[in-house]
Design a protein around this motif. Structure first.
Motif, PDB file in Angstrom:
ATOM      1  N   MET A  92      49.088  38.762  41.630  1.00 21.38           N
ATOM      2  CA  MET A  92      48.506  37.890  42.732  1.00 21.38           C
ATOM      3  C   MET A  92      47.714  38.866  43.979  1.00 21.38           C
ATOM      4  O   MET A  92      46.542  38.600  44.324  1.00 21.38           O
ATOM      5  N   HIS A  93      48.499  39.892  44.151  1.00 17.32           N
ATOM      6  CA  HIS A  93      47.510  40.733  45.126  1.00 17.32           C
ATOM      7  C   HIS A  93      46.307  41.241  44.736  1.00 17.32           C
ATOM      8  O   HIS A  93      45.259  41.227  45.403  1.00 17.32           O
ATOM      9  N   PHE A  94      46.218  41.813  43.359  1.00 18.20           N
ATOM     10  CA  PHE A  94      45.027  42.302  42.981  1.00 18.20           C
ATOM     11  C   PHE A  94      43.990  41.020  42.652  1.00 18.20           C
ATOM     12  O   PHE A  94      42.850  41.343  42.876  1.00 18.20           O
ATOM     13  N   GLU A  95      44.461  39.932  42.245  1.00 15.24           N
ATOM     14  CA  GLU A  95      43.305  38.766  42.322  1.00 15.24           C
ATOM     15  C   GLU A  95      42.780  38.576  43.654  1.00 15.24           C
ATOM     16  O   GLU A  95      41.766  38.465  43.800  1.00 15.24           O
ATOM     17  N   GLU A  96      43.653  38.565  44.534  1.00 14.88           N
ATOM     18  CA  GLU A  96      43.038  38.071  46.042  1.00 14.88           C
ATOM     19  C   GLU A  96      42.529  39.139  46.567  1.00 14.88           C
ATOM     20  O   GLU A  96      41.496  39.035  47.595  1.00 14.88           O
ATOM     21  N   GLY A  97      42.645  40.394  46.240  1.00 17.78           N
ATOM     22  CA  GLY A  97      41.986  41.798  46.447  1.00 17.78           C
ATOM     23  C   GLY A  97      40.792  41.972  45.509  1.00 17.78           C
ATOM     24  O   GLY A  97      39.976  42.955  45.637  1.00 17.78           O
ATOM     25  N   ARG A  98      40.261  40.820  44.784  1.00 23.21           N
ATOM     26  CA  ARG A  98      39.243  40.837  43.753  1.00 23.21           C
ATOM     27  C   ARG A  98      39.201  41.967  42.870  1.00 23.21           C
ATOM     28  O   ARG A  98      38.162  42.231  42.349  1.00 23.21           O
ATOM     29  N   ALA A  99      40.157  42.698  42.563  1.00 17.17           N
ATOM     30  CA  ALA A  99      40.361  43.393  41.085  1.00 17.17           C
ATOM     31  C   ALA A  99      40.989  42.762  40.126  1.00 17.17           C
ATOM     32  O   ALA A  99      41.959  42.799  39.767  1.00 17.17           O
ATOM     33  N   TYR A 100      40.007  41.930  39.471  1.00 20.00           N
ATOM     34  CA  TYR A 100      40.357  40.891  38.602  1.00 20.00           C
ATOM     35  C   TYR A 100      41.033  41.781  37.306  1.00 20.00           C
ATOM     36  O   TYR A 100      41.936  41.027  36.565  1.00 20.00           O
ATOM     37  N   HIS A 101      40.282  42.709  37.021  1.00 19.38           N
ATOM     38  CA  HIS A 101      40.796  43.454  35.698  1.00 19.38           C
ATOM     39  C   HIS A 101      42.020  43.926  35.687  1.00 19.38           C
ATOM     40  O   HIS A 101      42.923  43.931  35.006  1.00 19.38           O
ATOM     41  N   ARG A 102      42.685  44.287  37.067  1.00 18.66           N
ATOM     42  CA  ARG A 102      44.107  44.733  37.181  1.00 18.66           C
ATOM     43  C   ARG A 102      45.041  43.635  37.408  1.00 18.66           C
ATOM     44  O   ARG A 102      45.993  43.821  36.798  1.00 18.66           O
ATOM     45  N   ALA A 103      44.416  42.548  37.884  1.00 17.72           N
ATOM     46  CA  ALA A 103      45.223  41.256  37.818  1.00 17.72           C
ATOM     47  C   ALA A 103      45.482  40.856  36.494  1.00 17.72           C
ATOM     48  O   ALA A 103      46.820  40.287  36.231  1.00 17.72           O
ATOM     49  N   ILE A 104      44.466  41.006  35.620  1.00 19.33           N
ATOM     50  CA  ILE A 104      44.739  40.544  34.334  1.00 19.33           C
ATOM     51  C   ILE A 104      45.775  41.690  33.752  1.00 19.33           C
ATOM     52  O   ILE A 104      46.791  40.930  32.927  1.00 19.33           O
ATOM     53  N   THR A 105      45.596  42.670  33.812  1.00 15.42           N
ATOM     54  CA  THR A 105      46.738  43.570  33.367  1.00 15.42           C
ATOM     55  C   THR A 105      48.168  42.940  33.551  1.00 15.42           C
ATOM     56  O   THR A 105      49.135  43.154  32.793  1.00 15.42           O
ATOM     57  N   TYR A 106      48.300  42.823  34.814  1.00 14.66           N
ATOM     58  CA  TYR A 106      49.775  42.338  35.405  1.00 14.66           C
ATOM     59  C   TYR A 106      50.042  40.921  34.757  1.00 14.66           C
ATOM     60  O   TYR A 106      51.524  40.725  34.449  1.00 14.66           O
ATOM     61  N   LEU A 107      49.148  40.130  34.623  1.00 11.56           N
ATOM     62  CA  LEU A 107      49.463  38.743  34.094  1.00 11.56           C
ATOM     63  C   LEU A 107      49.888  38.929  32.643  1.00 11.56           C
ATOM     64  O   LEU A 107      51.044  38.233  32.253  1.00 11.56           O
ATOM     65  N   ARG A 108      49.307  39.839  32.005  1.00 14.07           N
ATOM     66  CA  ARG A 108      49.759  40.076  30.620  1.00 14.07           C
ATOM     67  C   ARG A 108      51.134  40.595  30.453  1.00 14.07           C
ATOM     68  O   ARG A 108      51.951  40.336  29.706  1.00 14.07           O
ATOM     69  N   MET A 109      51.535  41.489  31.536  1.00 11.10           N
ATOM     70  CA  MET A 109      52.602  42.068  31.567  1.00 11.10           C
ATOM     71  C   MET A 109      53.935  40.975  31.948  1.00 11.10           C
ATOM     72  O   MET A 109      54.818  40.967  31.486  1.00 11.10           O
TER      73      MET A 109
END
Length: 610
Positions: free
Chosen positions: A556-573
């Motif tokens: 959530m924090h990486f998505e709102e921080g516009r770091a989408y590729h890092r958000a994807i990593t944690y969504l998969r986790m």
């Protein structure tokens, strides 16, 4: 045939016969003088009414200042939801007067009066209720009184003591929308049929500068003057409080008083306090007098002095004094009402009735009372409670919203949940947002920055994370949070927690999600993005040994921080975590979210990673 029974300016109408203002079927609260000002303007719609004309019409033969008139107009605008800078109803002609600019219709249809009778609930004993509810299978929201029985019992207990001559002082406290006025109204209704009870009610108005002295007390005395026989009041004031007579003006018959009495004296503050305290005691010698002063967070200091003087007196009196106020507004405005209450409590001279939020069971009771015949699933009350956290006004608005959108509807006089209710579909009422935003504007720059940063971290947060995000001294941050919690202002203390590095950090939470939401919305987009990234990167560092436990929050924090590729990593986790627990639906939702975010990753970044 009645003439002009009602003046209509949709969605409002003025019931002239009963002197009430309604919005659709809802009765609105206006002081009598404010109602008189509104009526005078509405009856002259389209014409400029000069200040002098208004003052002469509403306060004949009485010397009053423009401040009083401005206060009435401000109260009217608040009731109508009118903006002085872009008016829809009352336009100000600078230094000249006011003009009612909405189109009006003067109605004589008796159905208009029936509508008014229904909305007012016909609370006077002399006029029995004769109209059926709008629908037999649903109760009016203002009749759905739940979760306050203990408070009502306390007020009744105090009233019984006051009736025996043991004077009582009670402060009813709570934030906007918690139901202070509702519980006072319900209590007053329960005693209003007693012929040995007199009720006087005054309202404090938000004023600039020092304000007009004793304004709510004068309002309450005027309330008493509207009783069918106010001759006793005239006699009491002429004997015990002659300096107050001119302040009340035309509300009583001064002509007969002047004909047989010497010139009304003038007096200083001490004399006025003594006189009015004596007068209230005299008025309550044979009748139990209930004096209600609302919104003391705006009270002038003279009124507070009088309340203190009345509460401190030892002479027996059948007197019950109510004072209601909003603690947060009093704190932010530096108003002394809290100190007055605390001083009186220290000497056992008053009691405090705190109005808080409802619990989940009380939310369920509200649905049962409002919709007596229903087949709602238990999840509905749970969803309402989870979203509103038992905030009474928010809850009532949420139910209204669900009805208007058809999520719950009636079939054959039975209420059903027609569509699954998602908590995000329940909107925060705009008037609550505005009240909190107004409170936030009065905070210091540091306190406002602190709460805005905390809103990014989450509803619950540690002062360690907060000081890191703010780049401020941890001790100063913790002291500020503790001050908020101690005042019951925005935050609540959650104790302390161990950090992965062995350190200990204090934890706090927003007292209600609405507070978090308002402060979050106040943040400029660039700051919000930066803070989300700062929080996410800090959590990656300090929780690296247990990173999987924080996968959802980091996504959530990486998505709102516009770091989408890092958000994807944690969504998969997070999806992998759910699959190990055989929670396939949750895992699928995380993967679908990750797929959606891939469309937002810049192409150049995707190619670079490929």
């Amino acid at each position: 045939m009645h003439e002009h029974l009602s003046i209509q300016f949709p969605p409002f109408h003025l019931d002239l016969a009963n002197e009430r203002l309604f919005k659709n079927r809802e009765a609105l609260s206006l002081r009598p003088k404010s109602l008189a000002v509104l009526r005078y303007l509405a009856e002259r719609a389209g014409r400029l009414v000069k200040k002098e004309e208004l003052l002469d019409a509403v306060w004949p033969d009485t010397a009053v200042t423009d401040t009083l008139l401005k206060g009435c107009v401000k109260e009217i605008r608040h009731a109508l939801g009118d903006d002085a800078s872009a008016p829809r109803f009352i336009e100000t002609a600078h230094r000249r007067g006011y003009r009612f600019i909405a189109e009006v219709d003067r109605a004589t249809d008796p159905d208009v009066m029936q509508l008014a009778d229904f909305a007012s609930g016909e609370r006077r004993a002399s006029r029995p209720h004769t109209h059926e509810p709008i629908h037999p299978s649903v109760a009016r929201p203002d009749d759905c009184f739940v979760g306050r029985s203990q408070g009502l019992s306390q007020l009744d207990e105090m009233f019984q003591l006051a009736s025996t001559g043991r004077r009582q002082t009670v402060f009813v406290t709570g934030e906007p929308g918690f139901g202070k006025t509702t519980i006072i109204e319900r209590f007053l209704r329960s005693i209003s049929y007693d012929p040995n009870v007199a009720i006087a009610r005054g309202h404090c108005m938000e004023q600039y500068g020092c304000g007009e002295p004793y304004l709510p007390i004068l309002d309450a005395l005027s309330d008493l003057c509207r009783e069918p026989d106010c001759s006793n009041l005239t006699r009491v004031l002429s004997r015990y409080a002659p300096t107050w007579l001119r302040r009340i003006g035309s509300a009583i018959d001064l002509a007969s008083f002047n004909a047989s009495s010497p010139k009304v004296p003038t007096g200083g503050p001490e004399r006025m306090l003594r006189e009015m305290a004596d007068a209230f005691e005299a008025l309550s010698s044979d009748t139990t007098l209930v004096l209600v002063i609302e919104d003391l967070q705006w009270a002038d200091y003279s009124t507070l002095d009088l309340i203190t003087a009345i509460a401190r007196r030892r002479k027996p009196a059948k007197l019950m004094l109510f004072g209601s106020y909003r603690p947060v507004d009093a704190i932010l405005g530096g108003h002394p009402v809290r100190e007055v209450k605390q001083e009186l409590r220290m000497h056992n001279l008053c009691r405090e009735l705190r109005i808080g939020m409802l619990n989940e069971e009380e939310v369920r009771d509200y649905l049962l009372v409002r919709f007596p015949v229903n087949y709602f699933p238990k999840t509905l009350a749970h969803s309402l409670y989870k979203r509103t956290e038992g905030h009474p006004l928010f809850m009532v608005n949420a139910v209204d919203h669900l009805v208007s959108r058809g999520f719950i509807a009636e079939e054959n006089q039975v209420w059903l949940q027609k569509t699954a209710v998602v908590e995000d579909q329940i909107e925060v009422p705009e008037d609550i947002r505005r009240m909190i935003e107004k409170q936030a504007e009065r905070l210091s720059t540091f306190d406002r920055r602190l709460l805005e940063a905390a809103s990014v971290i989450g509803k619950e947060f540690s002062t360690s994370d907060l000081s890191y995000a703010l780049r401020e001294d941890p001790v100063q941050v913790e002291e500020a949070c503790e001050t908020f919690a101690r005042r019951n202002q925005f935050l609540e203390s959650m104790g302390a927690a161990d950090l992965p590095d062995g350190a200990v950090s204090a934890r706090y939470r927003f007292a209600h999600a609405i507070y978090q939401n308002v402060f979050y919305r106040a943040l400029p987009a660039a700051q919000r993005i930066r803070l989300h990234l700062v929080v996410a990167e800090r959590w990656e560092t300090i929780h690296r040994e247990s990173i999987e436990d924080f996968a959802v929050e980091l996504a959530m924090h990486f998505e709102e921080g516009r770091a989408y590729h890092r958000a994807i990593t944690y969504l998969r986790m997070a999806a992998d975590n759910e699959l190990r627990r055989s929670a396939n639906n949750e895992a699928t939702s995380y993967l679908m979210k990750a797929h959606e975010l891939t469309k937002r990753v810049p192409q150049s970044e995707t190619e670079g990673r490929g």
